[in-house]
Scaffold this active site. Structure first.
Site, PDB file in Angstrom:
ATOM      1  CG  HIS A 191      -2.001  -0.933   1.213  1.00 50.55           C
ATOM      2  ND1 HIS A 191      -2.564  -1.459   2.332  1.00 50.55           N
ATOM      3  CD2 HIS A 191      -2.661  -1.456   0.166  1.00 50.55           C
ATOM      4  CE1 HIS A 191      -3.545  -2.267   1.986  1.00 50.55           C
ATOM      5  NE2 HIS A 191      -3.613  -2.297   0.668  1.00 50.55           N
ATOM      6  CD  GLU A 433       4.645 -11.822 -17.191  1.00 54.61           C
ATOM      7  OE1 GLU A 433       5.081 -10.846 -16.577  1.00 54.61           O
ATOM      8  OE2 GLU A 433       3.646 -12.455 -16.835  1.00 54.61           O
ATOM      9  CG  ASP A 457       7.599 -11.324 -13.880  1.00 53.00           C
ATOM     10  OD1 ASP A 457       8.285 -11.431 -12.852  1.00 53.00           O
ATOM     11  OD2 ASP A 457       6.407 -10.984 -13.879  1.00 53.00           O
ATOM     12  CB  CYS A 504       2.869  -4.251 -20.879  1.00 52.74           C
ATOM     13  SG  CYS A 504       2.840  -5.940 -20.294  1.00 52.74           S
TER      14      CYS A 504
HETATM   15  C1  PEP Z   1       6.221  -7.632 -16.411  1.00 50.63           C
HETATM   16  O1  PEP Z   1       6.530  -8.637 -15.755  1.00 50.63           O
HETATM   17  O2  PEP Z   1       6.972  -7.077 -17.225  1.00 50.63           O
HETATM   18  C2  PEP Z   1       4.890  -7.018 -16.232  1.00 50.63           C
HETATM   19  C3  PEP Z   1       4.496  -6.028 -17.006  1.00 50.63           C
HETATM   20  O3  PEP Z   1       4.110  -7.442 -15.220  1.00 50.63           O
HETATM   21  P1  PEP Z   1       4.402  -7.130 -13.673  1.00 50.63           P
HETATM   22  O4  PEP Z   1       5.412  -6.032 -13.596  1.00 50.63           O
HETATM   23  O5  PEP Z   1       3.094  -6.748 -13.076  1.00 50.63           O
HETATM   24  O6  PEP Z   1       4.917  -8.454 -13.188  1.00 50.63           O
HETATM   25 MG    MG Z   2       5.060  -9.832 -14.798  1.00 46.78          MG
END
Ligand code: PEP
Ligand code: MG
Length: 580
Positions: A191, A433, A457, A504
């Site tokens: 949080h 990932e 990841d 992303c």
């Molecule tokens: C990632 O792993 O790149 C991703 C976008 O997801 P998160 O950062 O939420 O694991």
């Molecule tokens: Mg991820």
């Protein structure tokens, strides 16, 4: 001068004197009171409870107005605890039966309550320990009549250094003169981290022992963009950062002028810039920053905000809010990515020896099918209100993707049976990932509607570096040639299979990698809304042919240092003013 590396919560630069927030650990001595003082102690307690609730409600209103409903809701639980008749009743009984002072009774009962959370096996509830500590401190502050809200009394701008911050302290930062934050503790998705990010202050957390390395009055630089802090910088470093800070301010103003312009390359190639969001209201923020929709909605934050799993209705409402915020643009909803780094790193969390390799993400969802189906139904129901896409995180094998899709079809049947409308043709994609998924990308392309590359990841699994561990953060480097080659292969395979591909992970929002990614064929970048304007600026300055040349050269290097130096030079030529 000393440089400490941690985990960035929000970008930007802050320079100022350190203020150390002492751990406010109230030690309340055992004290009893005379029989005729019991009524006074009981009334002291009741007033403290009432005043705490009133204070929290004021705080919620303030947060609601300044940061949105989701930030404010963090404190609903605090108010609920203070209204819990049984809990407050236990404190009263202790005063009445053992004749203890109100402060001692409060501390004893609240610490027992805290221990109950420590013993719980559900790692989702671990976050509550800090909330209970926060409630205890608030009550004690009212009972003892001392104001310990040091932060509110800062008389000049400063950098806050603390072991950790409670959600309450973090939420109040925008009202204080705190310029930036450096913390020992490091749960990127607690949080505290969520609220820090919303506060807009540059912050680096997970620094391990910053409170012991910094003294009050030391000069500090917080470099949120590069995940580091500098203690007592030398003259030249300070000058360099002052220039960077000024450039950052100018840049922000200049970038905001690009918001309404398209994100086409110099030679007219269309590129989509999408938002990564944690709270539904941020979908609108992404649009306001000039984004083309939501590329990643991290829905697990719904879960981490409250003690119980969110109901189907609560989820549905959040998804609809995000869809409305995106105003006709696509919204890619990722199913819960729980486990691993999505929890605080406190004690009971050590049950899994390797949580990053443990029961996380889609594996967790597939082992908790009831919870998973509730979410899928909520997403499906929301899908009729806009352009919704659905994606599953951490897909490592084809069987896993097929199983997740089967569960989705079950959820569709449930809705059909009760006659609830939804979009049957919803696009279903995977987050890529893991190295296994990179190697099997061609097979995946035959089954998925789209691919979204999660470099955060992917990098940790390719390089065997825990992304949340500050002790190995120097090895966590997206310029590693192996990652660059993997990205090239995945983007190329998707393009050949005509499967839409988005990136992303954090690299999507880092200007250092924009030319490379564009050059290997990426046309959809998803990032924190705040990064959209800068990436747009860069894309508008470069042609595809130039980006391809940069990518080819970047792929020819053998070490991450060569890659970083080369990409930094090329990017600086286009953005000489920007801190890259
Ligand atoms: C990632 O792993 O790149 C991703 C976008 O997801 P998160 O950062 O939420 O694991
Ligand atoms: Mg991820």
């Amino acid at each position: 001068m000393e440089i400490l590396r941690g985990i960035s919560v929000s970008p930007g630069i802050a320079i100022g004197e350190a203020v150390i927030l002492e751990a406010e650990d109230y030690r309340i001595p055992y004290r009893t009171v005379a029989q005729d003082e019991i009524a006074r102690e009981l009334s002291l307690l009741q007033t403290a409870v009432d005043d705490s609730i009133a204070e929290l409600e004021r705080q919620e209103d303030w947060l609601n107005d300044h940061m949105g409903r989701d930030a404010a809701e963090v404190f609903d639980w605090h108010i609920g605890v203070l209204r819990d008749v049984r809990l407050i009743g236990n404190i009263k009984s202790l005063i009445e039966e053992k004749h203890t002072a109100a402060a001692y009774a409060t501390s004893t009962v609240m610490r027992n309550y805290q221990r109950r959370f420590m013993q719980m096996s559900d790692p989702l509830l671990v976050e509550r320990i800090r909330d209970v500590q926060d409630i205890e401190r608030r009550l004690l502050r009212h009972i003892l009549g001392e104001s310990r809200e040091d932060l509110a009394h800062l008389t000049k701008p400063a950098i806050l250094v603390a072991h950790d911050l409670t959600p309450t302290q973090t939420a109040r930062l925008p009202e204080t003169q705190v310029l930036g934050v450096a913390l020992d503790a490091g749960a990127a998705t607690s949080h505290t981290a969520i609220l820090l990010r919303s506060s807009g202050r540059p912050g680096v957390i997970g620094l391990g022992d910053v409170t012991t390395r910094v003294s009050g009055g030391d000069l500090l630089i917080i470099d949120g963009s590069n995940q580091l802090i500098i203690v007592n910088p030398t003259g030249p470093t300070l000058e360099e950062y002052k220039a960077k800070e000024a450039a950052y301010g100018r840049l922000t103003a200049e970038l905001n002028e690009l918001i309404s312009l398209p994100s086409d390359t110099r030679d007219g190639e269309k590129v989509q810039l999408l938002s990564n969001i944690e709270f539904p209201h941020e979908a609108r923020v992404g649009v306001e920053k000039g984004g083309d929709g939501v590329g990643l909605y991290r829905t697990e934050f719904l879960f981490l905000r409250q003690a119980d799993a969110p109901t189907e209705e609560e989820q549905y409402e959040s998804y609809v809010e995000a869809i409305r915020g995106a105003d006709g643009r696509p919204v890619t909803i990722r199913t819960f990515d729980l486990g691993a780094d999505k929890h605080t790193q406190q004690k009971s969390y050590e049950q899994e020896r390797n949580p990053m390799l443990g029961l996380r993400s889609i594996r967790y969802s597939l082992q908790n099918l009831d919870m998973f189906k509730i979410q899928l139904r909520a997403i499906l129901r929301a899908s009729q209100h806009g352009r919704v896409k659905l994606m599953f995180p951490l897909i490592t094998s084809l069987m896993e993707f097929r199983q997740a899709k089967l569960t989705l079809h079950d959820a569709m049947e449930d809705l059909e049976e009760i006659g609830t409308p939804f979009s049957r043709d919803i696009a279903v994609g995977m987050m890529l990932e893991t190295p296994a998924a990179v190697i099997q990308v061609r097979e995946f392309c035959r089954e998925v509607d789209f691919v979204s590359i999660g470099t955060n990841d992917l990098l940790q699994y390719m390089l065997a570096v825990d992304r949340g561990n500050e002790r190995v953060s120097q090895f966590y480097n997206a310029s590693h040639p192996a990652l660059l080659r993997a990205l090239r292969d995945v983007i190329r395979a998707c393009s050949q299979a005509e499967v839409e591909c988005t990136l992303c992970g954090e690299t999507g929002g880092q200007p250092l990698y924009t030319l490379f990614l564009l050059g290997v064929g990426l046309r959809r970048f998803s990032m924190a809304p705040a990064n959209i304007p800068e990436i747009k600026k860069l894309i508008r300055l470069v042609s595809v042919a130039k980006a391809q040349r940069v990518a080819r050269r970047a792929l020819s290097f053998e070490t991450e240092r060569q890659v970083t130096n080369y990409l930094r030079d090329e990017t600086r030529k286009l953005l000489p003013e920007d801190p890259i």
